[in-house]
Design a protein around this motif. Structure first.
Motif, PDB file in Angstrom:
ATOM      1  N   GLY A 278       0.805  -1.215   0.000  1.00  0.00           N
ATOM      2  CA  GLY A 278       0.000   0.000   0.000  1.00  0.00           C
ATOM      3  C   GLY A 278       0.833   1.257   0.000  1.00  0.00           C
ATOM      4  O   GLY A 278       0.516   2.233  -0.698  1.00  0.00           O
TER       5      GLY A 278
ATOM      6  N   TRP B  40      -5.300  -2.613   0.330  1.00  0.00           N
ATOM      7  CA  TRP B  40      -3.882  -2.467   0.685  1.00  0.00           C
ATOM      8  C   TRP B  40      -3.498  -0.996   0.804  1.00  0.00           C
ATOM      9  O   TRP B  40      -2.676  -0.633   1.624  1.00  0.00           O
ATOM     10  N   SER B  41      -4.100  -0.152  -0.032  1.00  0.00           N
ATOM     11  CA  SER B  41      -3.828   1.286   0.072  1.00  0.00           C
ATOM     12  C   SER B  41      -4.339   1.834   1.400  1.00  0.00           C
ATOM     13  O   SER B  41      -3.705   2.708   2.008  1.00  0.00           O
TER      14      SER B  41
END
Length: 332
Positions: free
Chosen positions: A29, A167-168
Motif C-alpha cells: 500500500g 492495501w492502500s
C-alpha cells in the motif's frame, strides 16, 4: 490422524496468509501511495517506514506456499496451473518493486523518477494480481471453459481493484502511525476516502459472491450459516465507525491502523466461513487435496521449528524499529 494433520496444515496456511495480508499489505500500500505523494522528501519518509521490515514480511508468503505445496499438492498443482499467468505477474511485480526499492536510494537524480515509478507500478501489479487470484479461487475452477484466460472475468478484475483499495487503506493508516506533520495529515485525508471506497468494494464483493457460487448463497441465507456470518457485517460497521472517528482525531496514531487491520481481517474471515471446507470450490475440499499422512508427519517437525523462529524475528524487527520516522532517518 490424517484429518487432524490436514486441519493443522490448513490452519498454518490460513495463519501464514493472514500474516502476509497484514504485513505485506501495508507495505504494498505504501508503494501504491506514491501515486498521490510526489514530494521527494515525503516519498523518502514513506519508504523509510517499511525499509526495516519489508523483506521479512514476504517470508509469510513463502511459508504459506511451501505448506500448500507439501500438505495439499493437488490444490497446489491446480492453482499454479490454472493461475500461472497472474501468479507469474505477481512474482514479477514483487521482484521489480524489490529492485526499485534498493536502486532508488542510490540512483542519480535523472533516474530517481524511473525507480519511483517502478516501485509504484510493481506494488500495483503485485496487489492487483493477488486480488485476481483471490477472486479466481472464489469463482472456482472450471475445466469446461474454452476461454484463453478463464480466470479473467469481471469478478476477478473487481477483486483486483478491491485489493488495491484495501492495501492502500492499510498503507495510509500505517503512515498515520509512523509519520508526523503534513504527511500524516495527508494520509488521514486519503484514509477517509479509501475507507469509503473499501466499504463500497466490500458491498460489491458481498453481492457478487453468492451470485458466483450457489453453495455460498445457500450458506449465507440458510441456518446455521446465517448466524455464523451475522457478526461479520455488524463488526465491519463498528470498525468502520471507529476508523472514521479516529481519523478525525489528530492525537490518535495507532487506532486507525488497528481498525484497518480489523476490517481486512473481517473480510478475510467472512470469505473463509463462506468457502469452508473447500480449498478449490466447488468440489475440492482440503481432505480431497491432502497429501498422505506420512508426508504431512514428515514435514511437521520442520514447521513446528521454523514457525516460532519467524514469529520471533518478526516481533523483534517491529519492536526495534517502532516509533515515528522522520526525514532525517535513512535506511542504508
Amino acid at each position: 490422524m490424517t484429518m487432524d494433520l490436514s486441519l493443522f496444515w490448513f490452519a498454518l496456511i490460513i495463519f501464514a496468509t493472514l500474516m502476509y495480508i497484514i504485513m505485506d499489505g501495508f507495505d504494498l500500500g505504501v508503494g501504491m501511495l506514491f501515486a498521490v505523494e510526489h514530494t521527494r522528501s515525503r516519498r523518502d519518509v514513506m519508504v523509510n517506514t517499511v525499509a526495516p521490515v519489508w523483506d521479512g514480511n514476504e517470508t509469510w508468503l513463502v511459508l504459506g506456499g511451501a505448506a500448500l505445496f507439501g500438505a495439499f499438492p493437488q490444490a497446489y498443482a491446480a492453482i499454479t496451473d490454472y493461475l500461472s499467468v497472474p501468479l507469474t505477474l505477481m512474482l514479477l511485480g514483487l521482484i521489480f518493486r524489490g529492485v526499485a526499492f534498493e536502486f532508488r536510494v542510490n540512483a542519480t537524480q535523472s533516474h530517481r523518477g524511473f525507480w519511483d515509478k517502478s516501485f509504484m507500478l510493481g506494488s500495483f501489479v503485485a496487489t492487483f494480481t493477488q486480488g485476481m487470484v483471490a477472486g479466481a479461487l472464489v469463482q472456482g475452477f472450471s475445466g469446461s471453459s474454452t476461454a484463453l484466460f478463464p480466470w479473467l472475468t469481471p469478478f476477478t478484475v473487481f477483486c483486483g481493484i478491491g485489493l488495491v483499495v484495501a492495501w492502500s487503506l492499510l498503507g495510509s493508516t500505517w503512515l498515520v502511525l509512523k509519520c508526523d506533520g503534513e504527511l500524516a495529515l495527508r494520509m488521514r485525508h486519503f484514509s477517509t476516502m479509501l475507507l469509503g471506497l473499501f466499504l463500497v468494494i466490500l458491498l460489491g464483493v458481498s453481492v457478487f459472491c453468492p451470485l458466483t457460487q450457489p453453495f455460498i448463497a445457500r450458506r449465507w441465507f440458510s441456518l446455521p450459516g446465517f448466524w455464523y456470518l451475522l457478526p461479520v457485517p455488524l463488526l465491519v460497521g463498528v470498525c468502520s465507525f471507529q476508523l472514521a472517528r479516529t481519523l478525525q482525531q489528530n492525537n490518535t496514531h495507532r487506532n486507525p491502523f488497528v481498525m484497518a487491520i480489523m476490517l481486512v481481517f473481517l473480510g478475510f474471515a467472512g470469505l473463509g466461513v463462506s468457502l469452508w471446507p473447500f480449498l478449490l470450490p466447488p468440489s475440492m475440499t482440503l481432505w480431497d487435496a491432502a497429501a498422505p499422512a506420512a508426508s504431512q508427519r514428515f514435514m511437521l517437525p520442520g514447521a513446528l521449528f521454523i514457525l516460532p523462529v519467524i514469529l520471533g524475528y518478526t516481533w523483534w524487527s517491529y519492536h526495534v524499529f517502532r516509533g515515528k520516522v522522520n526525514a532525517d532517518g535513512g535506511y542504508h
